[in-house]
Design a protein around this motif. Sequence first.
Motif, PDB file in Angstrom:
ATOM      1  N   ILE A  72       0.827  -1.204   0.000  1.00  0.00           N
ATOM      2  CA  ILE A  72       0.000   0.000   0.000  1.00  0.00           C
ATOM      3  C   ILE A  72       0.869   1.265   0.000  1.00  0.00           C
ATOM      4  O   ILE A  72       0.373   2.364  -0.186  1.00  0.00           O
ATOM      5  CB  ILE A  72      -0.963   0.031   1.212  1.00  0.00           C
ATOM      6  CG1 ILE A  72      -0.206  -0.133   2.522  1.00  0.00           C
ATOM      7  CG2 ILE A  72      -2.034  -1.050   1.058  1.00  0.00           C
ATOM      8  CD1 ILE A  72      -1.094  -0.096   3.762  1.00  0.00           C
ATOM      9  N   GLN A  73       2.180   1.061   0.222  1.00  0.00           N
ATOM     10  CA  GLN A  73       3.122   2.180   0.135  1.00  0.00           C
ATOM     11  C   GLN A  73       4.523   1.633  -0.116  1.00  0.00           C
ATOM     12  O   GLN A  73       4.890   0.590   0.411  1.00  0.00           O
ATOM     13  CB  GLN A  73       3.140   3.007   1.427  1.00  0.00           C
ATOM     14  CG  GLN A  73       4.001   4.266   1.314  1.00  0.00           C
ATOM     15  CD  GLN A  73       4.344   4.882   2.642  1.00  0.00           C
ATOM     16  OE1 GLN A  73       5.439   4.711   3.157  1.00  0.00           O
ATOM     17  NE2 GLN A  73       3.403   5.611   3.218  1.00  0.00           N
ATOM     18  N   ASP A 100       6.785   7.030  -2.282  1.00  0.00           N
ATOM     19  CA  ASP A 100       7.519   7.676  -3.384  1.00  0.00           C
ATOM     20  C   ASP A 100       6.672   7.694  -4.654  1.00  0.00           C
ATOM     21  O   ASP A 100       5.937   6.753  -4.937  1.00  0.00           O
ATOM     22  CB  ASP A 100       8.818   6.917  -3.677  1.00  0.00           C
ATOM     23  CG  ASP A 100       9.855   7.091  -2.582  1.00  0.00           C
ATOM     24  OD1 ASP A 100       9.662   7.962  -1.703  1.00  0.00           O
ATOM     25  OD2 ASP A 100      10.862   6.357  -2.614  1.00  0.00           O
ATOM     26  N   GLU A 101       6.823   8.763  -5.414  1.00  0.00           N
ATOM     27  CA  GLU A 101       6.142   8.838  -6.708  1.00  0.00           C
ATOM     28  C   GLU A 101       6.896   8.040  -7.768  1.00  0.00           C
ATOM     29  O   GLU A 101       6.296   7.506  -8.699  1.00  0.00           O
ATOM     30  CB  GLU A 101       6.003  10.297  -7.148  1.00  0.00           C
ATOM     31  CG  GLU A 101       5.054  11.109  -6.268  1.00  0.00           C
ATOM     32  CD  GLU A 101       4.877  12.532  -6.771  1.00  0.00           C
ATOM     33  OE1 GLU A 101       5.386  12.831  -7.879  1.00  0.00           O
ATOM     34  OE2 GLU A 101       4.254  13.335  -6.053  1.00  0.00           O
ATOM     35  N   GLU A 102       8.204   7.957  -7.634  1.00  0.00           N
ATOM     36  CA  GLU A 102       9.016   7.213  -8.604  1.00  0.00           C
ATOM     37  C   GLU A 102       8.792   5.714  -8.411  1.00  0.00           C
ATOM     38  O   GLU A 102       8.796   5.212  -7.281  1.00  0.00           O
ATOM     39  CB  GLU A 102      10.494   7.535  -8.399  1.00  0.00           C
ATOM     40  CG  GLU A 102      11.420   6.809  -9.364  1.00  0.00           C
ATOM     41  CD  GLU A 102      12.884   7.019  -9.030  1.00  0.00           C
ATOM     42  OE1 GLU A 102      13.730   6.384  -9.681  1.00  0.00           O
ATOM     43  OE2 GLU A 102      13.180   7.803  -8.102  1.00  0.00           O
ATOM     44  N   GLU A 139      -2.090   5.177  -6.097  1.00  0.00           N
ATOM     45  CA  GLU A 139      -2.886   5.580  -4.928  1.00  0.00           C
ATOM     46  C   GLU A 139      -2.356   4.864  -3.683  1.00  0.00           C
ATOM     47  O   GLU A 139      -2.928   3.880  -3.221  1.00  0.00           O
ATOM     48  CB  GLU A 139      -4.362   5.253  -5.170  1.00  0.00           C
ATOM     49  CG  GLU A 139      -4.955   6.036  -6.336  1.00  0.00           C
ATOM     50  CD  GLU A 139      -6.409   5.651  -6.593  1.00  0.00           C
ATOM     51  OE1 GLU A 139      -6.965   4.862  -5.813  1.00  0.00           O
ATOM     52  OE2 GLU A 139      -6.966   6.129  -7.593  1.00  0.00           O
ATOM     53  N   GLN A 140      -1.275   5.397  -3.139  1.00  0.00           N
ATOM     54  CA  GLN A 140      -0.667   4.794  -1.956  1.00  0.00           C
ATOM     55  C   GLN A 140      -1.266   5.389  -0.681  1.00  0.00           C
ATOM     56  O   GLN A 140      -1.784   6.512  -0.685  1.00  0.00           O
ATOM     57  CB  GLN A 140       0.840   5.012  -1.982  1.00  0.00           C
ATOM     58  CG  GLN A 140       1.510   4.392  -3.204  1.00  0.00           C
ATOM     59  CD  GLN A 140       3.025   4.517  -3.153  1.00  0.00           C
ATOM     60  OE1 GLN A 140       3.638   4.416  -2.096  1.00  0.00           O
ATOM     61  NE2 GLN A 140       3.634   4.731  -4.316  1.00  0.00           N
ATOM     62  N   LEU A 141      -1.182   4.618   0.390  1.00  0.00           N
ATOM     63  CA  LEU A 141      -1.632   5.096   1.697  1.00  0.00           C
ATOM     64  C   LEU A 141      -0.438   5.640   2.470  1.00  0.00           C
ATOM     65  O   LEU A 141       0.645   5.049   2.446  1.00  0.00           O
ATOM     66  CB  LEU A 141      -2.287   3.964   2.499  1.00  0.00           C
ATOM     67  CG  LEU A 141      -3.513   3.288   1.879  1.00  0.00           C
ATOM     68  CD1 LEU A 141      -4.113   2.287   2.868  1.00  0.00           C
ATOM     69  CD2 LEU A 141      -4.565   4.316   1.472  1.00  0.00           C
ATOM     70  N   SER A 142      -0.637   6.742   3.152  1.00  0.00           N
ATOM     71  CA  SER A 142       0.454   7.355   3.911  1.00  0.00           C
ATOM     72  C   SER A 142       0.571   6.755   5.301  1.00  0.00           C
ATOM     73  O   SER A 142      -0.395   6.238   5.872  1.00  0.00           O
ATOM     74  CB  SER A 142       0.227   8.863   4.046  1.00  0.00           C
ATOM     75  OG  SER A 142       0.375   9.512   2.805  1.00  0.00           O
TER      76      SER A 142
END
Length: 631
Positions: free
Chosen positions: A81-82, A223-225, A241-244
């Motif tokens: 998820i991240q 990370d976006e990369e 769509e990652q979770l922080s």
Amino acid sequence: MNRYEAGKYDVIVVGAGHAGSEAALASARMGMQTLLVTINLEMIAFMPCNPSIGGPAKGVVVREIDALGGEMGHNIDKTYIQMRMLNTSKGPAVRALRAQADKFMYANEMKKTIEQQENLDLKQGIAEELIVEDGAAKGVITNTGAIYRADAVVLTAGTSSRGEIIIGELKYSSGPNNSQPSIKLSESLLENGFELKRFKTGTPPRVNASSIDYSKTTEQPGDEEPHHFSYDTSDSAYLKEQLSCFLTYTNEKTHEIIHRNLHRAPMFTGIVEGVGARYCPSIEDKIVRFSDKPRHQLFLEPEGRNTEEVYVQGLSTSLPEDVQVDMLHTIEGLENAKMMRTGYAIEYDVVSPYQLRPSLETKRIDNLFTAGQMNGTSGYEEAAGQGIIAGINAARKVQGEEPIVLKRSDGYIGVMIDDLVTKGTNEPYRLLTSRAEYRLLLRHDNADLRLTPLGHEIGLVPQERYDQYLVKKAQIEGELERLSHIRLKPTAEIQKFLADKQKAPLKDGILAIDFLRRPEVSYRELLQFAPMDVELPKDVAEQIEIQVKYEGYIVKAVKKVDKLKRMENKLIPENIDYQAISGIATEAKEKLAKIQPETVAQASRISGVNPSDISILMVYIEQGKIAKVEA
């Protein structure tokens, strides 16, 4: 209870945690008829502790498992998820990938992979007794009386081994996460003469996400990369769509509550008997050991997309439940947090790892292998790394092949196993970059270059993937060769480039590869002066830059490895009577006799064995004068 013959297999794996999953899949993929028997089918590859994979050293292990043909990298790439790359401002030797997992999806996906694997049967049951005949493992007997026979057995019982959960004054028999413990398997090991230790680990409380005030915390996004653990995963599969996660801290009020209740803390009252991990202490241990620190970091980590449970990383504790609630409510953002699960400590049995060979086969019983937390390690990654090696070597033993033993210069998995079998461990062992003397060679980015050929040779890496590896290797070598023959002239463009970076201009021409060695020049920037017809893949470009910029250090490390090869290849005959070798110190004789190292290099790493002892040992081996102990 009636016993019955339930089936014959090549390899039986007991326990389906992270070690057992890798062991069973490796064995089955190598063509062995394999049985994976586990206490609860709902807890396959379950994450009873932190919902994450990777981090310093550990992330490299996941890449090594993938390069060998294992499953952990594939599985986390399907269920994270991240994803974040850590230590990006530092050198390549310490960069590490870490992913937050959807822990429920992670377990479900691994279960599905195991269920669909050819040559692999998955069964729920409790293995209670080892079948040992003529000094060799021949199968297991379960609690229902089922007799499963095999030519090799791999034990990966983890923290279920006579597990006991501790919360304050409460102590009860249990596996992780209130699962059923494995009691009689430990008794069977003791009956067969194994030495067992008691270790301890723990988890923090979980809280309901809707009860957290995130405005008082600091967001930690992914990370976006694109990043991946598996070399098979493409950038197009990267999750957008990652979770922080969120950062907060303990404070003086938190510490005051802990101090006030230390008389109820099991680790200080004597209820906890097992040895805990120094590198992952409980919050009460942190407060006592680091009394000068006014606060400690806590990370609020979601456990999945379809749950409100949040893992409070850094708050591992076995304090009483009421104290845990009070403690949580002192923390910024958690003032009104609703605790869903109580933190706890768990004690469990460990096979003292000096009883193992570097192949992870036990010295006492042939064809019996152990892996994972059962060998004294902590962490999912360490367990999985041992699991794939144990599974490979169990299969190779049945096939009549020599075992695969990774050297310390081959990978972090090799470092870990060598540490365990050579030095042992007095606490739950955790991999750290500092444990690897060749860490510049054992990087996150080059695991495939190091281990894919081996994975292909043993039959776990398919031909298509091996062909991709060969293409990548050829692209790297070809570009390094090209840059070694291109001479850059001190053109106006290059001089301006250097001036913009406030560097001295070129006085003469320079080879492109030497220009790239400059700290201020990246490979991407170099291409504007030495362009290519075809753009190379990102991972190939990364390899070129690292290999060029760190060439001097890499060459030094390789020379050290080459020097040690003589000792690594120098085998010590079995059943040596070390007492008969005059000149070796008494402590060294005792350690050598206990650990029974297989090579001179392994002997040299044993604590208490000095260089002078090794010199004498080598002379005796070369002259063939060594007496043998009667087997």
